[in-house]
Each structure stands twice: as C-alpha cells, then as structure tokens.
Design an enzyme around this catalytic site. Sequence first.
Site, mmCIF file in Angstrom:
data_model
loop_
_atom_site.group_PDB
_atom_site.id
_atom_site.type_symbol
_atom_site.label_atom_id
_atom_site.label_comp_id
_atom_site.label_asym_id
_atom_site.label_seq_id
_atom_site.Cartn_x
_atom_site.Cartn_y
_atom_site.Cartn_z
ATOM 1 N N LYS A 29 0.883 -1.258 -0.083
ATOM 2 C CA LYS A 29 0.115 -0.112 0.163
ATOM 3 C C LYS A 29 0.775 1.182 -0.039
ATOM 4 O O LYS A 29 0.464 2.202 -0.878
ATOM 5 C CB LYS A 29 -1.021 0.022 1.302
ATOM 6 N N LYS A 98 2.169 10.383 4.567
ATOM 7 C CA LYS A 98 2.374 9.503 5.727
ATOM 8 C C LYS A 98 2.778 8.121 4.930
ATOM 9 O O LYS A 98 3.780 7.573 5.211
ATOM 10 C CB LYS A 98 1.354 9.270 6.467
#
Length: 151
Positions: A29, A98
């Site tokens: 991811k 992030k």
Amino acid sequence: MIEKARPLLKAMGSTVTATGAIGSGHAAKALNNYVSAAGLQAACEAILIGREFGIDPNVLTDVLNLSTGKNNSTEVKLKPFIIPENFTSGFAMALMAKDIETAASLALQLGKPEPGLEHAAALWKESLERVGKAADHTEIYSYLKVARQDR
C-alpha cells in the site's frame, strides 16, 4: 489465513490481493501510494512547465493521456481537481505524505534507501507543512507552483 479474512476484506473493497508475509500488504500500500505520488508530482510539474510554454493545461493533459506519460493522475486528477485548482479529490495530503514516509522508512529498514523515494518523502513532508494537514493531496500542485516561483 487470508482465506478466513477474505469475506471481510471483500466487503471493504472490490479486490483482494495476497501480497505475501504479514506486513507485506502494508508495504505494498505504501509503495503504491509512493508511485501514485511520483506520477502526480510529475504531472503537476509538466502542467506548470507547459503553461510557461503557452500550452493549455487541458491540451497537455490530452497529449499525456494519448502518449506514454499517461498515468492515474493524468487520467483522473488533472482536469477535475488540479487545472481548476479546486483540489477536492477526497484523499488527504497527510495520508499521502504518511504513506510515502512509510515506504521510505521500510526501504531504510532493509538497508536499501532509494534516492527518489527519499526525495519524494521530503518533498511531500515539506508540502504538507506548507499547505496544512487538512489539504487534499492534489494541492501538491499549489506547493510546487509556489516553490517554482521562489526559485
């Protein structure tokens, strides 16, 4: 183990892909979002440079989408969110930053830092600090636009 969780995962998304050992999905991811962010950054930079050449951003987007420069950002993000500068794609810059930082951290943990990944992590972190945590990730364009004027 994934087979037990597959019904729940299918309820959360349309595609379930086993990536390997525990933690590999998290890495996949983060790496996916790094590649997405790199494509978005390149597309925004191309629009900024193209404008200086007098190229209509919509025309340049069409050229990219008919050529090898095509990516998710050129197909999905430029015309509706970036060119009109409404920045409403619905994905937070804080989440993108992030994930890129996560990908860079994972590479460092492996002892295999990648310069492009490290540069992207730093750029998105600085962008986040400049445009704010509530910003949409397409606002990377605003950051790049201002940074370009500062040079």
